[in-house]
Design an enzyme around this catalytic site. Structure first.
Site, short mmCIF file in Angstrom:
data_model
loop_
_atom_site.label_atom_id
_atom_site.label_comp_id
_atom_site.label_asym_id
_atom_site.label_seq_id
_atom_site.Cartn_x
_atom_site.Cartn_y
_atom_site.Cartn_z
CG HIS A 16 -1.71 -1.03 1.60
ND1 HIS A 16 -1.27 -2.16 2.22
CD2 HIS A 16 -3.04 -1.21 1.40
CE1 HIS A 16 -2.30 -2.99 2.40
NE2 HIS A 16 -3.38 -2.44 1.90
CG ASP A 20 1.90 -0.97 3.33
OD1 ASP A 20 1.22 -0.58 4.29
OD2 ASP A 20 1.50 -1.78 2.47
C1 XLS Z 1 -7.57 -6.58 4.29
C2 XLS Z 1 -7.10 -6.78 2.93
C3 XLS Z 1 -5.94 -5.91 2.52
C4 XLS Z 1 -5.82 -5.89 1.03
C5 XLS Z 1 -5.02 -4.76 0.48
O1 XLS Z 1 -8.31 -7.36 4.85
O2 XLS Z 1 -6.80 -8.12 2.77
O3 XLS Z 1 -4.78 -6.31 3.13
O4 XLS Z 1 -5.27 -7.08 0.57
O5 XLS Z 1 -5.54 -3.55 0.82
#
Ligand code: XLS
Ligand code: NI
Ligand code: NI
EC number: 5.3.1.5
Length: 441
Positions: A99, A102
């Site tokens: 993200h 991150d």
């Molecule tokens: C959350 C999601 C997230 C997505 C990306 O539950 O899995 O991690 O994969 O935003």
């Protein structure tokens, strides 16, 4: 400077190896069918869980002090990039995902956030020049910051919609720059808490408007990665709009978006929706919408997204069965959207966890390949639906039957004969394959 000093390159040593830092089943170069394991499985490391997560939960602070954690701000962001590529190389993984938040801290303003992102993206680009690890996908975090309290594209506040659009615009530019294979939309807070204050129709219309704008912008800048929707029924909102494959597909079709998107199926999201992992994979596959996978597993005793590393061979086998039947994942991959448990707080655990997940999917791949080669389920299914290949069944399928014809046919039928579904026997066969193939590994 290495961050994982105690760890060397993780190699394949075979099923009898006692070395905890070796693969027992994942042998990247080994061919399964017409592709290598590496080509089939397309493993990816999730930046957020592995380099950012600290083990905190709603009842306690972090337990994981990483070797990069003495840095702050942009220095921390840079140290994480160094650590990331060291781990990618040591695990020999072909992909990673992140993200925006991150990789770089948010600034005081959106402009400053962009600047931070640019600095880190420059660094990522530099590392990627000499690394084999590529970007499977990136995404924008539209759920952590308080501004997204009521959602992003489905917020009641148009300023938030605009802000979210800016973040995704930037994300697409980054995806293009780093050559991402896909771009993910997970509707973190795109849902509602109560209908008493919610204009459901406007929120859904706006979500579609937002996604159309994203499609248009990707075209404008020439980003050709695959767009992925990641369904999840709840958490953090009570009711999330992309509930599961079936409802997200209906949404995409309603708004003319189905040709631009595929699905990123997460195992734990499937179970939260009351489905199995393989159900969601199958639903996506039969509609030509299976794009990528967030490989993790939930806990049947817990009702939230526990994001454990996948170790259930039964589940990895059935998942790989769907993926092989799909002809592979194309530009997608198996992204470990998974975190080590709070009690597994040492850096070695990051490696053990990935090894566990990679080995589990490698076993699943081999068993699934054999099941398909031997047409174990295909033959059973063909036989089970045989009545649609001849006589009245064939007319139903070919569209030459109507209610008049069917009534006339039914009226002259004697006692209808059904056959057993043989579920228990099939499960035994599946167990046999799991044990047999595992024994020959
Ligand atoms: C959350 C999601 C997230 C997505 C990306 O539950 O899995 O991690 O994969 O935003
Ligand atoms: Ni996910
Ligand atoms: Ni999730």
């Amino acid at each position: 400077m290495p961050y994982f000093k105690t760890i060397g390159t993780v190699c394949y040593e075979g099923p009898t190896s006692k070395n905890p830092l070796a693969f027992k089943f994942y042998n990247p170069e080994e061919k399964v069918g017409n592709k290598t394991m590496e080509e089939h499985l397309r493993f990816s490391v999730a930046y957020w869980h592995t380099f950012v997560g600290d083990g905190s939960d709603p009842f306690g602070v972090g337990t994981m002090l990483r070797p990069w954690d003495h840095y702050r701000g942009m220095d921390l962001a840079k140290a994480r990039v160094e650590a990331a590529f060291e781990l990618f190389e040591k695990l020999n993984v072909p992909f990673f995902c992140f993200h925006d938040v991150d990789i770089a801290p948010e600034g005081e303003s959106l402009k400053e956030t962009y600047k931070n992102l640019d600095t880190i993206v420059d660094m990522l680009e530099e590392y990627m020049k000499t690394s084999k690890t590529k970007l499977l996908w990136n995404t924008a975090n539209l759920f952590t910051h308080p501004r997204f309290v009521h959602g992003a594209a489905t917020s009641c506040n148009a300023d938030v919609f605009a802000y979210a659009a800016a973040k995704v615009k930037k994300g697409l530019e980054i995806a293009k720059r780093l050559g991402a294979e896909n771009y993910v939309f997970w509707g973190g807070r795109e849902g509602y808490e109560t209908l008493l204050n919610t204009d459901l129709k406007l929120e859904l219309d706006n979500l579609a408007r937002f996604l159309h704008m994203a499609v248009d912008y990707a075209k404008e800048i020439g980003f050709d990665g695959q767009f992925l929707i990641e369904p999840k029924p709840k958490e953090p909102t009570k009711h999330q709009y992309d509930f599961d494959v079936a409802s997200a597909l209906a949404f995409l079709q309603t708004y003319g978006l189905q040709d631009y998107f595929k699905f990123n199926i997460e195992a734990n999201h499937a179970t939260l929706a009351g489905h199995t992992f393989e159900h969601e994979l199958r639903m996506a596959r039969i509609h030509g919408m299976l794009g990528s996978v967030d490989a993790n597993q939930g806990d049947t005793l817990l009702g939230w997204d526990t994001d454990e590393f996948p170790t259930d061979l039964y589940s990895t086998t059935l998942a790989m069965y769907e993926i092989l039947q799909n002809g592979g994942l194309g530009r997608g991959g198996l992204n470990f959207d998974a975190k080590v448990r709070r009690g597994s707080f040492e850096v070695e655990d990051l490696f053990y966890a990935h090894i566990a997940g990679m080995d589990s999917f490698a076993v699943g791949l081999k068993v699934a390949q054999r099941l398909i080669e031997d047409r174990v389920f295909e033959d059973v299914i063909d036989k089970r639906y045989k009545s649609y290949t001849e006589g009245i069944g064939r007319e139903i399928v070919e569209g030459t039957a109507d209610f008049h014809k069917l009534e006339a046919y039914a009226l002259q039928l004697g006692e209808i004969q059904n056959q057993s579904g043989r579920q228990e026997r099939l499960k035994t066969v599946l167990n046999q394959y799991l044990l047999e193939v595992s024994a020959t590994l």
